[in-house]
Design a protein around this motif. Structure first.
Motif, PDB file in Angstrom:
ATOM      1  N   THR A 164       7.372  -8.870  10.475  1.00  0.00           N
ATOM      2  CA  THR A 164       8.430  -7.851  10.587  1.00  0.00           C
ATOM      3  C   THR A 164       7.977  -6.470  10.126  1.00  0.00           C
ATOM      4  N   ALA A 165       7.010  -6.401   9.230  1.00  0.00           N
ATOM      5  CA  ALA A 165       6.545  -5.095   8.731  1.00  0.00           C
ATOM      6  C   ALA A 165       5.955  -4.250   9.852  1.00  0.00           C
ATOM      7  N   ILE A 166       5.364  -4.910  10.853  1.00  0.00           N
ATOM      8  CA  ILE A 166       4.721  -4.159  11.942  1.00  0.00           C
ATOM      9  C   ILE A 166       5.474  -4.346  13.271  1.00  0.00           C
ATOM     10  N   ALA A 197      12.940   5.906   7.171  1.00  0.00           N
ATOM     11  CA  ALA A 197      13.300   4.718   7.942  1.00  0.00           C
ATOM     12  C   ALA A 197      12.223   3.702   7.633  1.00  0.00           C
ATOM     13  N   SER A 198      12.579   2.405   7.640  1.00  0.00           N
ATOM     14  CA  SER A 198      11.577   1.458   7.170  1.00  0.00           C
ATOM     15  C   SER A 198      11.798   0.046   7.688  1.00  0.00           C
ATOM     16  N   THR A 199      10.679  -0.691   7.833  1.00  0.00           N
ATOM     17  CA  THR A 199      10.774  -2.124   8.058  1.00  0.00           C
ATOM     18  C   THR A 199      10.815  -2.862   6.708  1.00  0.00           C
ATOM     19  N   GLY A 200      10.880  -2.148   5.610  1.00  0.00           N
ATOM     20  CA  GLY A 200      11.104  -2.771   4.297  1.00  0.00           C
ATOM     21  C   GLY A 200      10.204  -2.298   3.172  1.00  0.00           C
ATOM     22  N   ASN A 201       8.913  -2.115   3.456  1.00  0.00           N
ATOM     23  CA  ASN A 201       8.013  -1.747   2.367  1.00  0.00           C
ATOM     24  C   ASN A 201       8.082  -0.270   1.997  1.00  0.00           C
ATOM     25  N   THR A 202       8.157   0.592   3.002  1.00  0.00           N
ATOM     26  CA  THR A 202       8.277   2.020   2.696  1.00  0.00           C
ATOM     27  C   THR A 202       9.550   2.258   1.904  1.00  0.00           C
ATOM     28  N   SER A 203      10.613   1.575   2.284  1.00  0.00           N
ATOM     29  CA  SER A 203      11.894   1.795   1.587  1.00  0.00           C
ATOM     30  C   SER A 203      11.808   1.335   0.136  1.00  0.00           C
ATOM     31  N   CYS A 225      -0.698 -13.196   0.929  1.00  0.00           N
ATOM     32  CA  CYS A 225      -0.292 -11.893   1.465  1.00  0.00           C
ATOM     33  C   CYS A 225       0.934 -12.097   2.339  1.00  0.00           C
ATOM     34  N   GLU A 226       1.549 -10.998   2.768  1.00  0.00           N
ATOM     35  CA  GLU A 226       2.671 -11.143   3.690  1.00  0.00           C
ATOM     36  C   GLU A 226       2.138 -11.231   5.125  1.00  0.00           C
ATOM     37  N   PRO A 227       2.970 -11.667   6.082  1.00  0.00           N
ATOM     38  CA  PRO A 227       2.435 -11.935   7.425  1.00  0.00           C
ATOM     39  C   PRO A 227       1.695 -10.757   8.060  1.00  0.00           C
ATOM     40  N   GLY A 245      -1.969  -2.681  12.373  1.00  0.00           N
ATOM     41  CA  GLY A 245      -1.403  -1.413  12.854  1.00  0.00           C
ATOM     42  C   GLY A 245       0.069  -1.571  13.199  1.00  0.00           C
ATOM     43  N   GLY A 246       0.898  -0.736  12.584  1.00  0.00           N
ATOM     44  CA  GLY A 246       2.326  -0.718  12.889  1.00  0.00           C
ATOM     45  C   GLY A 246       2.714   0.667  13.347  1.00  0.00           C
ATOM     46  N   ASN A 247       3.127   1.491  12.377  1.00  0.00           N
ATOM     47  CA  ASN A 247       3.462   2.884  12.696  1.00  0.00           C
ATOM     48  C   ASN A 247       2.198   3.762  12.720  1.00  0.00           C
ATOM     49  N   LEU A 248       1.069   3.156  12.368  1.00  0.00           N
ATOM     50  CA  LEU A 248      -0.278   3.754  12.478  1.00  0.00           C
ATOM     51  C   LEU A 248      -0.565   4.858  11.462  1.00  0.00           C
ATOM     52  N   GLY A 249       0.154   4.844  10.361  1.00  0.00           N
ATOM     53  CA  GLY A 249      -0.127   5.792   9.276  1.00  0.00           C
ATOM     54  C   GLY A 249      -1.479   5.513   8.641  1.00  0.00           C
ATOM     55  N   ASN A 250      -1.757   4.254   8.327  1.00  0.00           N
ATOM     56  CA  ASN A 250      -3.050   3.927   7.716  1.00  0.00           C
ATOM     57  C   ASN A 250      -4.198   4.253   8.650  1.00  0.00           C
ATOM     58  N   THR A 251      -4.048   3.896   9.908  1.00  0.00           N
ATOM     59  CA  THR A 251      -5.113   4.174  10.871  1.00  0.00           C
ATOM     60  C   THR A 251      -5.420   5.673  10.873  1.00  0.00           C
ATOM     61  N   LEU A 271      -5.502  -6.085   3.166  1.00  0.00           N
ATOM     62  CA  LEU A 271      -4.271  -6.854   2.987  1.00  0.00           C
ATOM     63  C   LEU A 271      -3.228  -5.864   2.463  1.00  0.00           C
ATOM     64  N   THR A 272      -2.182  -5.677   3.232  1.00  0.00           N
ATOM     65  CA  THR A 272      -1.280  -4.548   2.982  1.00  0.00           C
ATOM     66  C   THR A 272      -0.115  -4.850   2.046  1.00  0.00           C
ATOM     67  N   GLY A 273       0.280  -6.134   1.979  1.00  0.00           N
ATOM     68  CA  GLY A 273       1.451  -6.455   1.165  1.00  0.00           C
ATOM     69  C   GLY A 273       1.338  -7.815   0.490  1.00  0.00           C
ATOM     70  N   PHE A 287       0.813  -1.227   0.000  1.00  0.00           N
ATOM     71  CA  PHE A 287       0.000   0.000   0.000  1.00  0.00           C
ATOM     72  C   PHE A 287       0.839   1.268   0.000  1.00  0.00           C
ATOM     73  N   LYS A 288       2.120   1.129   0.303  1.00  0.00           N
ATOM     74  CA  LYS A 288       2.963   2.320   0.455  1.00  0.00           C
ATOM     75  C   LYS A 288       2.972   3.196  -0.796  1.00  0.00           C
ATOM     76  N   ASP A 289       2.772   2.595  -1.953  1.00  0.00           N
ATOM     77  CA  ASP A 289       2.849   3.366  -3.204  1.00  0.00           C
ATOM     78  C   ASP A 289       1.793   4.472  -3.268  1.00  0.00           C
TER      79      ASP A 289
HETATM   80  N1  F0G Z   1       1.454  -3.927   6.668  1.00  0.00           N
HETATM   81  C1  F0G Z   1       2.594  -3.829   5.977  1.00  0.00           C
HETATM   82  C2  F0G Z   1       2.863  -4.825   4.919  1.00  0.00           C
HETATM   83  C3  F0G Z   1       3.510  -2.785   6.257  1.00  0.00           C
HETATM   84  O1  F0G Z   1       4.632  -2.701   5.552  1.00  0.00           O
HETATM   85  C4  F0G Z   1       3.214  -1.879   7.274  1.00  0.00           C
HETATM   86  C5  F0G Z   1       4.137  -0.802   7.616  1.00  0.00           C
HETATM   87  C6  F0G Z   1       2.003  -2.027   7.960  1.00  0.00           C
HETATM   88  C7  F0G Z   1       1.145  -3.063   7.638  1.00  0.00           C
HETATM   89  C8  F0G Z   1       1.600  -1.089   9.034  1.00  0.00           C
HETATM   90  O2  F0G Z   1       1.084   0.073   8.515  1.00  0.00           O
HETATM   91  O3  F0G Z   1       2.514   1.720   9.682  1.00  0.00           O
HETATM   92  O4  F0G Z   1       0.413   2.406   8.512  1.00  0.00           O
HETATM   93  O5  F0G Z   1       0.333   1.097  10.637  1.00  0.00           O
HETATM   94  N2  F0G Z   1       5.310  -0.737   7.186  1.00  0.00           N
HETATM   95  C9  F0G Z   1       6.235   0.389   7.398  1.00  0.00           C
HETATM   96  C10 F0G Z   1       7.463   0.229   6.544  1.00  0.00           C
HETATM   97  C11 F0G Z   1       6.500   0.682   8.811  1.00  0.00           C
HETATM   98  O6  F0G Z   1       8.517   0.782   6.891  1.00  0.00           O
HETATM   99  O7  F0G Z   1       7.398  -0.390   5.500  1.00  0.00           O
HETATM  100  P1  F0G Z   1       1.079   1.420   9.393  1.00  0.00           P
END
Ligand code: F0G
Length: 449
Positions: free
Chosen positions: A323-325, A159-165, A369-371, A263-269, A399-401, A136-138
């Motif tokens: 790992t993404a979250i 900074a990123s757990t992988g997808n943003t980067s 999807c990814e985990p 929910g990870g960094n909570l940007g989508n939320t 489904l985010t990735g 979804f980062k795109d």
């Molecule tokens: N799902 C995936 C696949 C992600 O890559 C992320 C965040 C989230 C969920 C969480 O979304 O941050 O909006 O709550 N990934 C970031 C990254 C942190 O660096 O790729 P969020």
């Protein structure tokens, strides 16, 4: 439909390439102290009080479904983000950096509906893995990098757990702007790292986790002229709103009862709450769905904050297979809290085993999807079991990735033993002699499962 378009994209705005004027017309406001800025300012927090910033979208007029997807500049004609221009900041057309992002599917598969515990037809899955860089980062990146280009940024960073980067690397490459990314030196999925390297970003692996990387990068961007594209950047969140816009458009502007997301960094939320409030204000939906945010048990500071009635916030040291979250101190926490409060939402947790179990079900349905993405289905199942979500209610799970983002998670699930035995549902390839009888046995096995 020139009426609304004229209101939103004044004829002159497409023709006049006066960037400064267009940027100055964008309003940005601090959510804490209300201080106002414009799109010409490059802040990712309020210089007065340190609060998070919002782009202010004018919503005092009616917008019709037919107002979307019209009069787009060539640079963004096929974008599933910029088609929602009437509810996005208006950037100079020659700054738009687009790769046909968005336009993602909304799947139905009642095997997943049963798994969640809802009635047939009551669950849909919005698959954001079907974006150009497979997450979804795109959607946020097309807006963030376009803004970076409009303000003349010389370098973009995250900074990123992988997808943003991976996404930033691709959009920076498209824009011809150098990119710097900070990633934790362990636990970043290889596929994501491979994308980031291949698209040409400068990759720095730091001896620390995501939270440390983001802190460090915020220090760097405060001291140097570096454009920060993490989701603290209000422009990024504007793009992510279009997940909601597109999903509702696909549903004929009928809101589901629940929208469930990891929910990870909570940007989508944060951005989903903003999107829903704006849609209601312009008359495109008449009621707000409830947001349900799902965190991994080992990375759940927001769930604990919610459980305390938003009284006590305590960052954690994150640990999860998703790992993404794997984030212990989400940067957008105050904005995410606002989204939960505005939508009468909910926050809960799921274990790593629940995430992997739900992922296996999504994968076996041929969706994959990814985990981190599977946390949404695992969480929905938990909420149905606990009676928070009722079986007759409708839900859309995000489904985010894409499944190929994290193939290590797939092989670990199917190939690794747990306490000496294969997991139930493990699907291991078999090696056979290159002879017909051996193949016939494999055929019989495949037929009978
Ligand atoms: N799902 C995936 C696949 C992600 O890559 C992320 C965040 C989230 C969920 C969480 O979304 O941050 O909006 O709550 N990934 C970031 C990254 C942190 O660096 O790729 P969020």
């Amino acid at each position: 439909m020139t009426r609304a378009v004229t209101a939103i994209l004044p004829e002159s705005s497409l023709a006049v390439a006066n960037r400064d004027e267009m940027l100055a017309r964008i309003a940005v406001r601090c959510m804490e102290c209300g201080e106002r800025f414009t799109g010409a300012d490059v802040f990712t927090s309020c210089p007065a009080c340190g609060g998070l910033l919002d782009v202010v979208i004018p919503t005092k007029r009616t917008i019709l479904p037919a107002d979307f997807g019209v009069e787009l500049p060539d640079s963004a004609r096929h974008s599933g983000v910029w088609r929602y221009a009437p509810l996005l900041p208006i950037l100079p057309p020659d700054s738009l950096v687009s790769r046909w992002e968005g336009n993602t599917p909304l799947y139905r598969d009642d095997r997943l509906t049963h798994f969640a515990g809802l009635r047939d037809g009551h669950l849909e899955l919005k698959h954001e893995g079907h974006n150009p860089t497979a997450s979804f980062k795109d959607r946020g990146m097309t807006v963030g990098v376009s803004h970076a280009k409009a303000v003349g940024a010389r370098i973009v960073a995250c900074a990123s757990t992988g997808n943003t980067s991976a996404s930033l690397a691709a959009y920076a490459a498209a824009a011809g702007i150098p990119a710097l990314v900070l990633v934790p030196d362990t636990h970043v999925a290889v596929g994501k790292l491979a994308q980031t390297i291949a698209y040409g970003a400068k990759v720095v692996q730091i001896d620390g986790d995501f939270d440390r990387a983001l802190l460090l990068l915020r220090e760097l961007t405060a001291a140097y002229d570096v454009y920060l594209v993490n989701s603290v950047n209000p422009f990024r969140l504007e793009g992510q709103k279009t997940i909601i816009f597109e999903m509702l458009e696909q549903r004929g502007w009928q809101a589901p009862d629940w929208i469930v997301l990891p929910g990870g960094n909570l940007g989508n939320t944060s951005s989903f709450g903003k999107a829903l409030i704006e849609l209601q204000a312009v008359g495109l939906i008449d009621r707000l769905p409830r947001l349900a945010v799902i965190q991994a048990e080992g990375a759940a500071p927001f769930a604990a904050y919610h459980a305390s009635g938003f009284e006590e916030y305590v960052p954690v040291h994150a640990a999860t297979v998703a790992t993404a979250i794997k984030i212990g101190n989400p940067a957008s926490t105050p904005r995410a809290r606002r989204s939960i409060e505005l939508t009468n939402g909910w926050v809960t947790t799921v274990s790593d085993e629940d995430i992997l179990g739900a992922k296996a079900v999504i994968d076996r349905a041929g969706i994959g999807c990814e985990p981190a993405s599977a946390a949404s289905l695992a969480g929905l199942r938990r909420l149905v079991r606990e009676g928070v979500v009722l079986p007759h209610e409708t839900a859309v799970a995000l489904l985010t990735g894409h499944i190929l983002k994290d193939t290590e998670a797939v092989t670990a699930f199917h190939f690794d033993d747990v306490q000496g035995t294969a997991r139930s549902g493990a699907n291991r390839p078999v090696r056979v002699a290159a002879e017909l009888p051996a193949l016939e046995r494999a055929l019989a096995d495949a037929l009978h499962g």
